[in-house]
Scaffold this motif. Structure first.
Motif, PDB file in Angstrom:
ATOM      1  N   ILE A   1       0.849  -1.192   0.000  1.00  0.00           N
ATOM      2  CA  ILE A   1       0.000   0.000   0.000  1.00  0.00           C
ATOM      3  C   ILE A   1       0.885   1.243   0.000  1.00  0.00           C
ATOM      4  O   ILE A   1       1.922   1.276   0.666  1.00  0.00           O
ATOM      5  CB  ILE A   1      -0.965  -0.007   1.216  1.00  0.00           C
ATOM      6  N   GLY A   2       0.507   2.239  -0.815  1.00  0.00           N
ATOM      7  CA  GLY A   2       1.294   3.465  -0.856  1.00  0.00           C
ATOM      8  C   GLY A   2       0.777   4.426  -1.910  1.00  0.00           C
ATOM      9  O   GLY A   2       0.228   4.018  -2.934  1.00  0.00           O
ATOM     10  N   ASN A   3       0.947   5.706  -1.644  1.00  0.00           N
ATOM     11  CA  ASN A   3       0.511   6.754  -2.553  1.00  0.00           C
ATOM     12  C   ASN A   3       1.362   6.727  -3.826  1.00  0.00           C
ATOM     13  O   ASN A   3       2.585   6.800  -3.771  1.00  0.00           O
ATOM     14  CB  ASN A   3       0.656   8.114  -1.850  1.00  0.00           C
ATOM     15  N   PHE A   4       0.719   6.639  -4.995  1.00  0.00           N
ATOM     16  CA  PHE A   4       1.462   6.510  -6.244  1.00  0.00           C
ATOM     17  C   PHE A   4       1.984   7.836  -6.781  1.00  0.00           C
ATOM     18  O   PHE A   4       2.687   7.857  -7.792  1.00  0.00           O
ATOM     19  CB  PHE A   4       0.609   5.806  -7.299  1.00  0.00           C
ATOM     20  N   LEU A   5       1.683   8.935  -6.116  1.00  0.00           N
ATOM     21  CA  LEU A   5       2.328  10.197  -6.464  1.00  0.00           C
ATOM     22  C   LEU A   5       3.757  10.223  -5.924  1.00  0.00           C
ATOM     23  O   LEU A   5       4.534  11.108  -6.249  1.00  0.00           O
ATOM     24  CB  LEU A   5       1.523  11.378  -5.905  1.00  0.00           C
ATOM     25  N   HIS A   6       4.070   9.236  -5.090  1.00  0.00           N
ATOM     26  CA  HIS A   6       5.382   9.126  -4.454  1.00  0.00           C
ATOM     27  C   HIS A   6       6.218   8.126  -5.253  1.00  0.00           C
ATOM     28  O   HIS A   6       5.914   6.937  -5.289  1.00  0.00           O
ATOM     29  CB  HIS A   6       5.168   8.653  -3.009  1.00  0.00           C
ATOM     30  N   GLU A   7       7.258   8.607  -5.910  1.00  0.00           N
ATOM     31  CA  GLU A   7       8.039   7.778  -6.845  1.00  0.00           C
ATOM     32  C   GLU A   7       8.598   6.491  -6.227  1.00  0.00           C
ATOM     33  O   GLU A   7       8.593   5.441  -6.894  1.00  0.00           O
ATOM     34  CB  GLU A   7       9.174   8.610  -7.442  1.00  0.00           C
ATOM     35  N   PRO A   8       9.084   6.498  -4.970  1.00  0.00           N
ATOM     36  CA  PRO A   8       9.579   5.232  -4.403  1.00  0.00           C
ATOM     37  C   PRO A   8       8.524   4.133  -4.365  1.00  0.00           C
ATOM     38  O   PRO A   8       8.862   2.945  -4.492  1.00  0.00           O
ATOM     39  CB  PRO A   8      10.009   5.639  -2.982  1.00  0.00           C
ATOM     40  N   ASN A   9       7.253   4.499  -4.204  1.00  0.00           N
ATOM     41  CA  ASN A   9       6.195   3.490  -4.169  1.00  0.00           C
ATOM     42  C   ASN A   9       5.991   2.852  -5.550  1.00  0.00           C
ATOM     43  O   ASN A   9       5.849   1.635  -5.668  1.00  0.00           O
ATOM     44  CB  ASN A   9       4.884   4.107  -3.675  1.00  0.00           C
ATOM     45  N   TRP A  10       5.950   3.680  -6.570  1.00  0.00           N
ATOM     46  CA  TRP A  10       5.792   3.155  -7.929  1.00  0.00           C
ATOM     47  C   TRP A  10       6.970   2.240  -8.281  1.00  0.00           C
ATOM     48  O   TRP A  10       6.790   1.154  -8.840  1.00  0.00           O
ATOM     49  CB  TRP A  10       5.685   4.304  -8.929  1.00  0.00           C
ATOM     50  N   ASN A  11       8.171   2.660  -7.931  1.00  0.00           N
ATOM     51  CA  ASN A  11       9.356   1.867  -8.208  1.00  0.00           C
ATOM     52  C   ASN A  11       9.299   0.515  -7.498  1.00  0.00           C
ATOM     53  O   ASN A  11       9.665  -0.520  -8.073  1.00  0.00           O
ATOM     54  CB  ASN A  11      10.606   2.644  -7.768  1.00  0.00           C
ATOM     55  N   ALA A  12       8.832   0.514  -6.249  1.00  0.00           N
ATOM     56  CA  ALA A  12       8.732  -0.730  -5.478  1.00  0.00           C
ATOM     57  C   ALA A  12       7.716  -1.683  -6.085  1.00  0.00           C
ATOM     58  O   ALA A  12       7.932  -2.901  -6.128  1.00  0.00           O
ATOM     59  CB  ALA A  12       8.367  -0.411  -4.026  1.00  0.00           C
ATOM     60  N   VAL A  13       6.591  -1.154  -6.564  1.00  0.00           N
ATOM     61  CA  VAL A  13       5.560  -1.997  -7.180  1.00  0.00           C
ATOM     62  C   VAL A  13       6.086  -2.617  -8.470  1.00  0.00           C
ATOM     63  O   VAL A  13       5.863  -3.811  -8.748  1.00  0.00           O
ATOM     64  CB  VAL A  13       4.276  -1.183  -7.444  1.00  0.00           C
ATOM     65  N   LEU A  14       6.799  -1.845  -9.254  1.00  0.00           N
ATOM     66  CA  LEU A  14       7.386  -2.371 -10.489  1.00  0.00           C
ATOM     67  C   LEU A  14       8.418  -3.464 -10.180  1.00  0.00           C
ATOM     68  O   LEU A  14       8.496  -4.485 -10.877  1.00  0.00           O
ATOM     69  CB  LEU A  14       8.045  -1.220 -11.259  1.00  0.00           C
ATOM     70  N   TYR A  15       9.184  -3.256  -9.132  1.00  0.00           N
ATOM     71  CA  TYR A  15      10.184  -4.235  -8.674  1.00  0.00           C
ATOM     72  C   TYR A  15       9.495  -5.540  -8.240  1.00  0.00           C
ATOM     73  O   TYR A  15       9.955  -6.639  -8.565  1.00  0.00           O
ATOM     74  CB  TYR A  15      10.957  -3.611  -7.520  1.00  0.00           C
ATOM     75  N   LEU A  16       8.390  -5.410  -7.521  1.00  0.00           N
ATOM     76  CA  LEU A  16       7.617  -6.585  -7.123  1.00  0.00           C
ATOM     77  C   LEU A  16       7.115  -7.342  -8.347  1.00  0.00           C
ATOM     78  O   LEU A  16       7.252  -8.566  -8.446  1.00  0.00           O
ATOM     79  CB  LEU A  16       6.432  -6.161  -6.250  1.00  0.00           C
ATOM     80  N   LYS A  17       6.545  -6.607  -9.265  1.00  0.00           N
ATOM     81  CA  LYS A  17       5.943  -7.206 -10.456  1.00  0.00           C
ATOM     82  C   LYS A  17       6.977  -7.955 -11.302  1.00  0.00           C
ATOM     83  O   LYS A  17       6.744  -9.103 -11.731  1.00  0.00           O
ATOM     84  CB  LYS A  17       5.279  -6.099 -11.280  1.00  0.00           C
ATOM     85  N   GLU A  18       8.106  -7.321 -11.557  1.00  0.00           N
ATOM     86  CA  GLU A  18       9.068  -7.854 -12.511  1.00  0.00           C
ATOM     87  C   GLU A  18      10.055  -8.843 -11.909  1.00  0.00           C
ATOM     88  O   GLU A  18      10.515  -9.759 -12.608  1.00  0.00           O
ATOM     89  CB  GLU A  18       9.844  -6.696 -13.148  1.00  0.00           C
TER      90      GLU A  18
END
Length: 413
Positions: free
Chosen positions: A208-225
């Motif tokens: 869970i995390g606000n997607f306006l915050h770049e570290p959160n988006w990066n972490a989700v992409l890392y999880l996915k890939e």
């Protein structure tokens, strides 16, 4: 002796505690001030949103203000607060000189939230595929702006111990102008978890995390890939549910039912989705400050897996409520073990309680914080004389901000 009686908070945004830890932090500060019977006014130039907290329900006066206009001068002069809190350094840059000019005797506080320059410098080093070193901060342009803002204020609130150390060791700042105030929690007993789902009643992983915050988006992409494919090979029925405010199209495109990788969007109730999950995953590769999602997981009895950046300044010498790992393969294997092993899971849950009660307890910080504010305010003239660099920056740097703002105001006419 002068006493603090009223507070003006100038917000970067209207608080959204269900969208980000920053919103929750702001409400904590507001309630602390109200507990002293101080009148609180919250002003912001940001647009209102459907998810903003109803501050009026707390008895907080609100004011919509504008950038680069002398209407703010009239507003703040009439309000005449004894204390002004700037919500992040960009707000101090915009309004600091106006407050200093119109309310020179008001105590000026900067709530940094986290050190933005640290987050950006770490992000840059990650993109360049190299280790972050503290010298990176000295060449980060944002650091000059942020540290200047810290110097201009009477007190700056620092949310993480590591950032307190950085400001003193790298930027040679005097500790008397800094104040460590982390996110705060009420006392928790393991008995409080009896009303929450047990190990056997919980299922799936959550982020869970606000997607306006770049570290959160990066972490989700890392999880996915990288991380989730390894976990899924072992736990074929488990799902990873991704929650967060303001997901963009690129976030939604990661949704994949066949892979059990589910983009859920904004959580209607963050507590509910975290407490329903068996394990929270937060493989943050860059960032700064205290991670609200990890603190909330501890409060809700949900063990977590994160990185050294994610856990920074949180657990001290206490064992984590789950695991801390930087290697993606080990991260995945430890996540699987935590998900499957009930005794390990329960021990991790207890570790979280220890961290909360030992390091973030409200009663350990609140009274001392208020007393510190009152002490500084009672001797404000001497305090400012000891901050020569801050006075110098107030004189020169803000003069340029002032005339730029006045130029914009005239141009807008």
């Amino acid at each position: 002796m002068k006493n603090l009686t009223s507070v003006l908070i100038i917000g970067l945004v209207w608080p959204e505690p269900n969208s980000s830890a920053a919103g929750g932090r702001m409400l904590q500060l507001i309630r602390l001030f109200q507990e002293q019977c101080w009148k609180v006014t919250f002003a912001s130039a940001a647009q209102e949103s459907d998810f903003m907290f109803d501050l009026n329900s707390l008895g907080v006066a609100t004011e919509a203000i504008k950038l680069n206009t002398s209407s703010f001068d009239a507003f703040v002069k009439e309000l005449n607060p004894t204390m002004v809190l700037f919500d992040r350094f960009v707000i101090e840059e915009q309004f600091g000189w106006r407050v200093a000019a119109n309310c020179p005797e008001a105590l000026r506080i900067l709530d940094t939230e986290d050190l933005h320059c640290l987050r950006i410098a770490r992000q840059t080093s990650w993109k360049e595929n190299r280790e972050f070193v503290t010298d990176d901060l000295l060449s980060e342009p944002l650091a000059k702006r942020e540290v200047a803002s810290v110097l201009r204020c009477d007190i700056s609130l620092i949310i993480a111990e590591y950032e307190m150390d950085l400001l003193q060791s790298v930027f040679k700042m005097d500790a008397s102008f800094l104040y460590y105030l982390p996110l705060l929690v009420d006392f928790i007993d393991t008995k409080d978890f009896e009303s929450l789902p047990s190990f056997s009643q919980r299922t799936d992983f959550v982020f869970i995390g606000n997607f306006l915050h770049e570290p959160n988006w990066n972490a989700v992409l890392y999880l996915k890939e990288t991380i989730w494919p390894t976990i899924r090979r072992e736990l074929t029925d488990a799902k990873l549910k991704i929650y967060g405010a303001y997901p963009s199209q690129k976030v939604h495109q990661l949704h994949n039912l066949k892979e059990n990788f589910l983009i859920m969007g904004r959580a209607a109730d963050a507590n509910m989705v975290i407490s329903a999950a068996k394990v929270l995953l937060a493989p943050l590769r860059f960032g700064a400050g205290i991670k609200g999602k990890l603190l909330e997981a501890m409060q809700l009895g949900t063990p977590s897996g994160t990185t050294p950046v994610g856990a920074e300044s949180m657990n001290g010498n206490y064992p984590w409520n789950g695991f801390i790992e930087v290697n993606p393969e080990l991260f995945a294997s430890k996540a699987i073990a935590l998900y499957n092993n009930e005794s390990l899971w329960k021990e991790s849950q207890k570790n979280g309680v220890t961290i909360l009660n030992s390091r973030f307890l409200k009663e350990s910080f609140a009274q001392n914080f208020i007393a510190h504010l009152e002490t500084i305010y009672s001797q404000l003239e001497q305090h400012r004389k000891a901050n020569f660099l801050g006075g110098l920056l107030q004189h020169h740097t803000l003069a340029s901000s002032k005339y730029m703002s006045l130029w914009i105001e005239e141009k807008n006419k």
